[in-house]
Enzyme design. Structure first.
Site, PDB file in Angstrom:
ATOM      1  N   ASP A   1     -11.189 -49.195 -24.364  1.00 51.69           N
ATOM      2  CA  ASP A   1     -11.570 -48.011 -25.255  1.00 51.69           C
ATOM      3  C   ASP A   1     -10.890 -46.738 -24.950  1.00 51.69           C
ATOM      4  O   ASP A   1     -11.207 -45.610 -25.517  1.00 51.69           O
ATOM      5  CB  ASP A   1     -13.182 -47.898 -24.949  1.00 51.69           C
ATOM      6  CG  ASP A   1     -13.501 -47.785 -23.485  1.00 51.69           C
ATOM      7  OD1 ASP A   1     -13.247 -48.609 -22.797  1.00 51.69           O
ATOM      8  OD2 ASP A   1     -13.962 -46.711 -23.244  1.00 51.69           O
TER       9      ASP A   1
ATOM     10  N   ASP B   1      -8.133 -39.309 -22.200  1.00 48.55           N
ATOM     11  CA  ASP B   1      -9.142 -39.690 -21.049  1.00 48.55           C
ATOM     12  C   ASP B   1      -8.502 -39.402 -19.681  1.00 48.55           C
ATOM     13  O   ASP B   1      -7.908 -40.142 -19.112  1.00 48.55           O
ATOM     14  CB  ASP B   1      -9.746 -41.171 -21.166  1.00 48.55           C
ATOM     15  CG  ASP B   1     -11.183 -41.169 -20.340  1.00 48.55           C
ATOM     16  OD1 ASP B   1     -11.220 -40.156 -19.215  1.00 48.55           O
ATOM     17  OD2 ASP B   1     -11.912 -41.817 -20.365  1.00 48.55           O
TER      18      ASP B   1
ATOM     19  N   ARG C   1      -9.007 -46.420 -31.266  1.00 47.69           N
ATOM     20  CA  ARG C   1      -8.815 -46.906 -29.885  1.00 47.69           C
ATOM     21  C   ARG C   1      -8.457 -48.743 -30.241  1.00 47.69           C
ATOM     22  O   ARG C   1      -8.958 -48.978 -31.341  1.00 47.69           O
ATOM     23  CB  ARG C   1      -9.818 -46.693 -28.961  1.00 47.69           C
ATOM     24  CG  ARG C   1     -10.238 -45.243 -28.820  1.00 47.69           C
ATOM     25  CD  ARG C   1     -11.607 -45.155 -28.423  1.00 47.69           C
ATOM     26  NE  ARG C   1     -12.343 -43.735 -28.623  1.00 47.69           N
ATOM     27  CZ  ARG C   1     -12.212 -42.942 -27.668  1.00 47.69           C
ATOM     28  NH1 ARG C   1     -11.726 -43.237 -26.233  1.00 47.69           N
ATOM     29  NH2 ARG C   1     -12.569 -41.569 -27.833  1.00 47.69           N
TER      30      ARG C   1
ATOM     31  N   ASP D   1     -26.378 -37.896 -19.430  1.00 50.72           N
ATOM     32  CA  ASP D   1     -26.725 -36.588 -19.913  1.00 50.72           C
ATOM     33  C   ASP D   1     -25.857 -36.269 -20.897  1.00 50.72           C
ATOM     34  O   ASP D   1     -26.149 -35.183 -21.752  1.00 50.72           O
ATOM     35  CB  ASP D   1     -26.788 -35.639 -18.715  1.00 50.72           C
ATOM     36  CG  ASP D   1     -25.561 -35.347 -18.016  1.00 50.72           C
ATOM     37  OD1 ASP D   1     -24.485 -35.733 -18.535  1.00 50.72           O
ATOM     38  OD2 ASP D   1     -25.740 -34.454 -17.094  1.00 50.72           O
ATOM     39  N   GLY D   2     -24.714 -36.756 -21.115  1.00 51.89           N
ATOM     40  CA  GLY D   2     -23.724 -36.439 -22.072  1.00 51.89           C
ATOM     41  C   GLY D   2     -23.017 -34.917 -21.722  1.00 51.89           C
ATOM     42  O   GLY D   2     -22.505 -34.486 -22.742  1.00 51.89           O
TER      43      GLY D   2
END
Length: 469
Positions: free
Chosen positions: A239, A249, A173, A114-115
């Protein structure tokens, strides 16, 4: 308004898709990082609509970046920003800084997701990034956390939605290089390398061997710093490893409390690939994947290219060990360098296994004259009795001050993090205020913050973290 530039989008067509943030019903600023905004030269009165990417100046160009990556060892040639958008860069006294959104809605790279982002993971990243910055560890940072007024559906049920506004030296990255290399686009790899060099390592212009050397050194220093404070990243996929050497992240990350080399927090790391003890090994593995993409740039002769890259990669372990051992010398208050320091460090680590990592180092400076201050932490109180005289013989004259400057008292302890997140989701930000106050000044003991230095209570149980997607 934010005075954006479009450095990445102008220089690297083909590495992004133009996209827009999803509209949300009721954006509200939950957290605004005013000191960071001032450092960036941004206006202090930015609105929630502006920060959430819904009211942007003409200078902004939101793009979802493309990249590939090895995720838990398996290669995916097309990942990309499934819930993030780069709005552009701002020029600061320290150079360009990316401003990006996380949780702003689905993109062409979302792969059915769904982002969106839930409030808990957004605030976790805000907390941990601020802690890492205060600890002196290179990191992306949170400029703001924006409540969206929407609910997002996760395994635990509906949760309040949020958008994180993230600042980074860049979002390049290892996986960005892999994306172009997987397509056989070596001219694209060259353009990307030239761009990365100009942005992060300008003294290496045209020198791809030097570029790989510098990236390797930056990442070796970074992982050493993680290890020194007990930080477990949780998703060291290619990534998620930046070319700049910044931590990025903060999904399933956490700080180790009881020292156990095999510590894993991530619910999806079922094999322990990214366990605490494995992080230096994965460092080298990820850098080898970067080197593979650069081989044609390093030398036209494949054999010579492999030989030159291999020499760099073979030096990574020593670079990491040197950075880690120097950090351990500071944490233990040692005077200069001695050939026996590694054995001294390893003996200490064996002695504190099972004890609280952060408090063992912090209280060690008080154990010079009162060993009981340290013994109270240990499962077997006499484990370091033979070690203490050896350690004292190596101490610097100002060891206690050095150690307190190198060993934090306050970290984002997992129970306190969960307490702050649960309260914030219920509308109470006071626990979050207290936790941020503690971790933003981690080395100085302060009255009223005692609970932020305490290990988890017995009822806290086994701790697991989640990606939040």
């Amino acid at each position: 308004m934010i005075p954006f530039q479009q450095d990445f989008a102008t220089a690297l067509p083909g590495l992004y898709v133009d996209w827009q943030a999803d509209a949300v019903p009721d954006p509200q600023i939950l957290r605004f990082n005013a000191p960071l905004a001032a450092d960036l030269g941004l206006p202090p009165d930015l609105t929630a609509q502006q920060l959430a990417g819904l009211d942007l100046p003409a200078s902004a160009r939101p793009v979802a970046q493309a990249y590939a990556g090895h995720q838990f060892g398996g290669f995916s040639p097309r990942l990309g920003d499934g819930r993030a958008l780069l709005l552009g860069e701002v020029l600061t006294p320290k150079g360009l800084r990316d401003i990006a959104l996380k949780g702003s809605g689905a993109t062409p790279f979302s792969r059915g997701a769904d982002g969106k982002a839930a409030l808990g993971p957004v605030l976790r990243e805000f907390i941990v990034a601020e802690a890492m910055h205060a600890l002196g560890i290179p990191t992306t940072r949170a400029l703001a956390a924006i409540a969206t007024g929407q609910q997002v559906l996760r395994e635990a049920g509906p949760q309040p939605g949020a958008v994180l506004v993230r600042v980074a030296s860049s979002h390049l990255r290892v996986g960005t290089f892999q994306y172009l290399a997987a397509q056989g686009d070596m001219e694209g790899v060259r353009r990307l390398a030239d761009y990365a060099i100009a942005r992060h390592y300008p003294h290496r212009t045209g020198d791809y061997v030097g570029f790989l050397t510098d990236v390797a050194a930056a990442q070796a220093r970074l992982v050493a710093q993680w290890m020194l404070v007990g930080f477990v990243h949780g998703v060291m996929n290619t990534d998620n490893m930046t070319i700049s050497g910044e931590t990025i992240d903060y999904g399933p990350c956490a700080f180790m409390e009881a020292y156990a080399p095999g510590t894993v927090f991530s619910s999806i790391d079922r094999q322990g690939r990214y366990a605490y003890v494995n992080q230096p090994l994965i460092l080298g593995w990820n850098l080898a994947r970067l080197a593979e993409t650069l081989l044609p740039l390093i030398d036209a002769d494949e054999g010579r290219a492999v030989e030159r890259a291999t020499r760099i990669l073979e030096g990574v372990a020593a670079q990491y060990q040197d950075a880690w051992l120097d950090g351990m010398r500071r944490k233990l208050g040692l005077d200069g360098k001695d050939a026996g320091d590694r054995d001294l460090v390893e003996a200490f680590l064996q002695g504190i296994e099972g004890a609280d990592w952060t408090l063992s180092f912090r209280r060690l400076s008080r154990a010079m004259d009162d060993p009981s201050r340290l013994r109270v932490l240990l499962a077997q109180p006499d484990r370091l009795d033979d070690w203490l005289p050896r350690w004292k013989a190596r101490l610097a004259p100002d060891a206690a001050a050095r150690m307190d400057a190198a060993n934090p008292l306050y970290i984002p302890r997992n129970e306190r993090v969960e307490e702050a997140l649960a309260a914030a989701e219920a509308g109470d930000q006071a626990p979050l205020d207290g936790l941020l106050d503690a971790v933003r000044d981690p080395f100085n003991e302060r009255q009223g913050l005692e609970k932020y230095a305490l290990p988890a209570s017995e009822g806290f149980g086994t701790y697991r973290t989640f990606c939040g997607t």
